[in-house]
Scaffold this motif. Structure first.
Motif, PDB file in Angstrom:
ATOM      1  N   ASP A  71       0.844  -1.211   0.000  1.00 46.51           N
ATOM      2  CA  ASP A  71       0.000   0.000   0.000  1.00 46.51           C
ATOM      3  C   ASP A  71       0.869   1.246   0.000  1.00 46.51           C
ATOM      4  O   ASP A  71       0.619   2.211  -0.741  1.00 46.51           O
ATOM      5  CB  ASP A  71      -0.911   0.006   1.226  1.00 46.51           C
ATOM      6  N   ARG A  72       1.877   1.237   0.838  1.00 45.86           N
ATOM      7  CA  ARG A  72       2.762   2.398   0.982  1.00 45.86           C
ATOM      8  C   ARG A  72       3.471   2.722  -0.337  1.00 45.86           C
ATOM      9  O   ARG A  72       3.684   3.904  -0.668  1.00 45.86           O
ATOM     10  CB  ARG A  72       3.784   2.129   2.080  1.00 45.86           C
ATOM     11  N   LEU A  73       3.806   1.668  -1.100  1.00 46.26           N
ATOM     12  CA  LEU A  73       4.529   1.869  -2.358  1.00 46.26           C
ATOM     13  C   LEU A  73       3.589   2.041  -3.552  1.00 46.26           C
ATOM     14  O   LEU A  73       4.043   2.228  -4.685  1.00 46.26           O
ATOM     15  CB  LEU A  73       5.457   0.676  -2.611  1.00 46.26           C
ATOM     16  N   GLY A  74       2.301   1.957  -3.300  1.00 49.42           N
ATOM     17  CA  GLY A  74       1.328   2.156  -4.371  1.00 49.42           C
ATOM     18  C   GLY A  74       1.207   1.001  -5.341  1.00 49.42           C
ATOM     19  O   GLY A  74       0.805   1.194  -6.500  1.00 49.42           O
ATOM     20  N   VAL A  75       1.523  -0.213  -4.883  1.00 45.57           N
ATOM     21  CA  VAL A  75       1.458  -1.380  -5.786  1.00 45.57           C
ATOM     22  C   VAL A  75       0.570  -2.483  -5.209  1.00 45.57           C
ATOM     23  O   VAL A  75       0.698  -3.648  -5.589  1.00 45.57           O
ATOM     24  CB  VAL A  75       2.873  -1.939  -6.067  1.00 45.57           C
ATOM     25  N   ARG A  76      -0.333  -2.103  -4.327  1.00 43.33           N
ATOM     26  CA  ARG A  76      -1.167  -3.127  -3.694  1.00 43.33           C
ATOM     27  C   ARG A  76      -1.989  -3.896  -4.710  1.00 43.33           C
ATOM     28  O   ARG A  76      -2.187  -5.118  -4.573  1.00 43.33           O
ATOM     29  CB  ARG A  76      -2.106  -2.466  -2.651  1.00 43.33           C
ATOM     30  N   GLU A  77      -2.467  -3.217  -5.748  1.00 38.02           N
ATOM     31  CA  GLU A  77      -3.311  -3.886  -6.738  1.00 38.02           C
ATOM     32  C   GLU A  77      -2.517  -4.890  -7.581  1.00 38.02           C
ATOM     33  O   GLU A  77      -3.106  -5.766  -8.236  1.00 38.02           O
ATOM     34  CB  GLU A  77      -3.996  -2.864  -7.657  1.00 38.02           C
ATOM     35  N   ARG A  78      -1.180  -4.776  -7.556  1.00 40.54           N
ATOM     36  CA  ARG A  78      -0.344  -5.706  -8.311  1.00 40.54           C
ATOM     37  C   ARG A  78       0.380  -6.700  -7.411  1.00 40.54           C
ATOM     38  O   ARG A  78       1.260  -7.437  -7.856  1.00 40.54           O
ATOM     39  CB  ARG A  78       0.673  -4.937  -9.152  1.00 40.54           C
ATOM     40  N   THR A  79       0.008  -6.719  -6.133  1.00 41.39           N
ATOM     41  CA  THR A  79       0.616  -7.641  -5.178  1.00 41.39           C
ATOM     42  C   THR A  79      -0.453  -8.591  -4.659  1.00 41.39           C
ATOM     43  O   THR A  79      -1.410  -8.166  -4.010  1.00 41.39           O
ATOM     44  CB  THR A  79       1.232  -6.864  -3.996  1.00 41.39           C
TER      45      THR A  79
END
Length: 211
Positions: A71-79
């Motif tokens: 979430d912090r790195l802005g890649v939650r949707e790709r993790t």
């Protein structure tokens, strides 16, 4: 030394493949240890356009922590943090990957590395412990120094972008497992190793018994 074995009847290049999105996919299987390198893989995602990370095997507490990091790195949707995956479901998951990553910071061993190779997948790993024996750099995959996020990102990008490299490493990986890591090969090596030592009776007659 005897090589580790792989169930090549279960883990093989041909077979069912898990459903996947249109994105390129990195898969890593993780233990519940905090030193598994998954946080480094999540940190690489912002620079890996069009790729997603699928993680199998994380414990509940670790999943929450890794989700917050994504979430912090802005890649939650790709993790995608799958949690425990049944062993018989792992081959299909591994076959759905474009590259499999195993990047611990310290010496450790994860059988998923050889299982992925048996499925014909290139591996990006850190040059620690048994990984340096399992993965032949630039042949069955790529090895990078532990704790070097730039080198890790570059290696993942190289494999994802170069279809020829990806294919050649995958073929070489499956060949290496078939040549060295089947359970039949392991049994032969163990038998040969023990054959070098005298039996207890022979040792007693020759006076070379345990002291």
């Amino acid at each position: 030394m005897v090589a580790r074995g792989v169930d090549t009847g279960l883990f093989q290049p041909i077979g069912p493949v898990s459903a996947r999105s249109e994105l390129r996919r990195i898969v890593t299987s993780v233990e519940s240890s905090s030193d598994n390198g998954v946080a480094d893989l999540i940190a690489a995602l912002p620079r890996l356009r069009g790729a997603e990370l699928v993680v199998a095997g994380t414990a509940a507490g670790r999943t929450d922590k890794l989700a917050r990091w994504a979430d912090r790195l802005g890649v939650r949707e790709r993790t995608h943090l799958l949690g425990p995956v049944e062993r018989w479901d792992m081959p299909a998951l591994l076959r759905s990957a474009d590259v499999v990553a195993c990047v611990p910071h310290r010496t450790s061993w994860n059988p998923m590395v050889l299982e992925a190779m048996a499925c014909g997948k290139p591996v990006v790993g850190t040059a620690v412990g048994g990984l340096t024996d399992a993965v032949i750099d630039d042949v069955t995959g790529l090895l990078v120094p532990p704790g070097d996020p730039k080198r890790l990102t570059r290696a993942l990008w190289e494999v994802l972008e170069d279809e020829t490299l990806r294919t050649s490493c995958g073929i070489a990986a499956a060949d290496r497992v078939q040549a060295r890591h089947t359970w039949q090969d392991v049994a032969v090596c163990v038998n040969r190793l023990y054959g070098r030592f005298p039996s207890a009776a022979e040792a007693a007659r020759s006076g070379t018994g345990a002291r």
